[in-house]
Every structure is written in structure tokens, then in C-alpha cells.
Motif scaffolding. Structure first.
Motif, PDB file in Angstrom:
ATOM      1  N   THR A 120      86.311  41.215  23.459  1.00 43.20           N
ATOM      2  CA  THR A 120      85.021  40.596  23.744  1.00 43.20           C
ATOM      3  C   THR A 120      85.177  39.083  23.746  1.00 43.20           C
ATOM      4  O   THR A 120      86.022  38.529  23.041  1.00 43.20           O
ATOM      5  CB  THR A 120      83.955  40.979  22.694  1.00 43.20           C
ATOM      6  OG1 THR A 120      84.404  40.561  21.410  1.00 43.20           O
ATOM      7  CG2 THR A 120      83.727  42.481  22.676  1.00 43.20           C
ATOM      8  N   ILE A 121      84.364  38.450  24.546  1.00 49.01           N
ATOM      9  CA  ILE A 121      84.365  36.990  24.632  1.00 49.01           C
ATOM     10  C   ILE A 121      82.923  36.521  24.516  1.00 49.01           C
ATOM     11  O   ILE A 121      82.050  37.009  25.231  1.00 49.01           O
ATOM     12  CB  ILE A 121      84.937  36.502  25.976  1.00 49.01           C
ATOM     13  CG1 ILE A 121      86.381  36.943  26.148  1.00 49.01           C
ATOM     14  CG2 ILE A 121      84.828  34.989  26.086  1.00 49.01           C
ATOM     15  CD1 ILE A 121      86.952  36.589  27.504  1.00 49.01           C
ATOM     16  N   ASP A 122      82.675  35.572  23.649  1.00 46.92           N
ATOM     17  CA  ASP A 122      81.361  34.952  23.537  1.00 46.92           C
ATOM     18  C   ASP A 122      81.389  33.693  24.396  1.00 46.92           C
ATOM     19  O   ASP A 122      82.105  32.734  24.098  1.00 46.92           O
ATOM     20  CB  ASP A 122      81.062  34.608  22.078  1.00 46.92           C
ATOM     21  CG  ASP A 122      79.676  33.981  21.907  1.00 46.92           C
ATOM     22  OD1 ASP A 122      78.942  33.864  22.904  1.00 46.92           O
ATOM     23  OD2 ASP A 122      79.348  33.621  20.760  1.00 46.92           O
ATOM     24  N   LEU A 123      80.626  33.699  25.478  1.00 43.67           N
ATOM     25  CA  LEU A 123      80.653  32.584  26.423  1.00 43.67           C
ATOM     26  C   LEU A 123      79.635  31.490  26.081  1.00 43.67           C
ATOM     27  O   LEU A 123      79.495  30.529  26.832  1.00 43.67           O
ATOM     28  CB  LEU A 123      80.404  33.103  27.837  1.00 43.67           C
ATOM     29  CG  LEU A 123      81.479  34.056  28.366  1.00 43.67           C
ATOM     30  CD1 LEU A 123      81.082  34.576  29.738  1.00 43.67           C
ATOM     31  CD2 LEU A 123      82.832  33.380  28.423  1.00 43.67           C
ATOM     32  N   THR A 124      78.954  31.612  24.958  1.00 46.95           N
ATOM     33  CA  THR A 124      77.942  30.625  24.581  1.00 46.95           C
ATOM     34  C   THR A 124      78.534  29.225  24.505  1.00 46.95           C
ATOM     35  O   THR A 124      77.984  28.272  25.062  1.00 46.95           O
ATOM     36  CB  THR A 124      77.301  31.000  23.233  1.00 46.95           C
ATOM     37  OG1 THR A 124      76.820  32.337  23.319  1.00 46.95           O
ATOM     38  CG2 THR A 124      76.157  30.085  22.886  1.00 46.95           C
ATOM     39  N   PHE A 125      79.652  29.085  23.819  1.00 51.35           N
ATOM     40  CA  PHE A 125      80.285  27.777  23.684  1.00 51.35           C
ATOM     41  C   PHE A 125      80.709  27.244  25.048  1.00 51.35           C
ATOM     42  O   PHE A 125      80.503  26.069  25.372  1.00 51.35           O
ATOM     43  CB  PHE A 125      81.494  27.857  22.742  1.00 51.35           C
ATOM     44  CG  PHE A 125      82.263  26.569  22.678  1.00 51.35           C
ATOM     45  CD1 PHE A 125      81.780  25.494  21.939  1.00 51.35           C
ATOM     46  CD2 PHE A 125      83.447  26.415  23.378  1.00 51.35           C
ATOM     47  CE1 PHE A 125      82.479  24.293  21.901  1.00 51.35           C
ATOM     48  CE2 PHE A 125      84.144  25.216  23.341  1.00 51.35           C
ATOM     49  CZ  PHE A 125      83.664  24.149  22.600  1.00 51.35           C
ATOM     50  N   GLU A 126      81.297  28.098  25.878  1.00 42.38           N
ATOM     51  CA  GLU A 126      81.761  27.653  27.201  1.00 42.38           C
ATOM     52  C   GLU A 126      80.596  27.233  28.084  1.00 42.38           C
ATOM     53  O   GLU A 126      80.703  26.287  28.861  1.00 42.38           O
ATOM     54  CB  GLU A 126      82.587  28.753  27.876  1.00 42.38           C
ATOM     55  CG  GLU A 126      83.959  28.923  27.269  1.00 42.38           C
ATOM     56  CD  GLU A 126      84.780  27.641  27.292  1.00 42.38           C
ATOM     57  OE1 GLU A 126      84.795  26.929  28.324  1.00 42.38           O
ATOM     58  OE2 GLU A 126      85.401  27.330  26.265  1.00 42.38           O
ATOM     59  N   GLU A 127      79.473  27.937  27.981  1.00 45.22           N
ATOM     60  CA  GLU A 127      78.299  27.552  28.782  1.00 45.22           C
ATOM     61  C   GLU A 127      77.773  26.200  28.326  1.00 45.22           C
ATOM     62  O   GLU A 127      77.415  25.362  29.149  1.00 45.22           O
ATOM     63  CB  GLU A 127      77.208  28.619  28.681  1.00 45.22           C
ATOM     64  CG  GLU A 127      75.944  28.296  29.446  1.00 45.22           C
ATOM     65  CD  GLU A 127      76.119  28.115  30.943  1.00 45.22           C
ATOM     66  OE1 GLU A 127      75.192  27.594  31.578  1.00 45.22           O
ATOM     67  OE2 GLU A 127      77.175  28.485  31.493  1.00 45.22           O
TER      68      GLU A 127
END
Length: 83
Positions: A13-20
Motif C-alpha cells: 500500500t502507498i499513502d499518496l497524501t504526502f506526495e499530493e
């Protein structure tokens, strides 16, 4: 025979919150300190008004029909078509 082909796999799984958040910060930085969002929106409103100005009667009827059907945005704030 009904084998579960996913057994033995490790979930990924990848949490894309930081990247966004990083992407948005980069966009704002790329726009630079002189970017004026109010002026940009005003320019878009002026361009939209110019685009649909000077329509003849048939073109205006077609435009009105497309706005009523939600294909084209109307004059309301936000101007997003409903479909």
C-alpha cells in the motif's frame, strides 16, 4: 480445485497524501510570487464572455439548449458543466 492465488503475497500500500501535498506545493512554487489568482479568474471570466459573445439567434438558441442540458456551463459561479 480452488486455489487461492493470493496466498503468500505481501500487501503493498502507498499513502499518496504526502506526495499530493508536495505536488501542490511545487505547482504553487512554479507559478511564482507574481501569480494573482483573482486576476487569473477574472481573465477566464472575460475570455468565457468573449467566447460566447456575438452569437446569432440560432447559435444563441443552441447555446441556451446546451446550457439547459448541462453540457455547457452557464453564467453561475464556478462554471462547471453538470455532465
Amino acid at each position: 480445485m480452488n486455489e487461492d492465488n493470493t496466498s503468500g503475497l505481501t500487501p503493498f500500500t502507498i499513502d499518496l497524501t504526502f506526495e499530493e501535498a508536495r505536488r501542490r506545493a511545487e505547482v504553487v512554487a512554479a507559478l511564482g510570487p507574481d501569480w494573482d489568482p483573482v486576476a487569473a479568474l477574472r481573465g477566464e471570466d472575460e475570455a468565457y464572455a468573449l467566447l460566447y459573445s456575438g452569437l446569432d439567434a440560432e447559435q444563441q438558441r443552441t447555446y441556451d439548449m446546451l446550457v439547459a442540458a448541462g453540457v455547457l456551463p452557464g453564467e453561475e459561479p464556478g462554471r462547471a458543466a453538470s455532465h
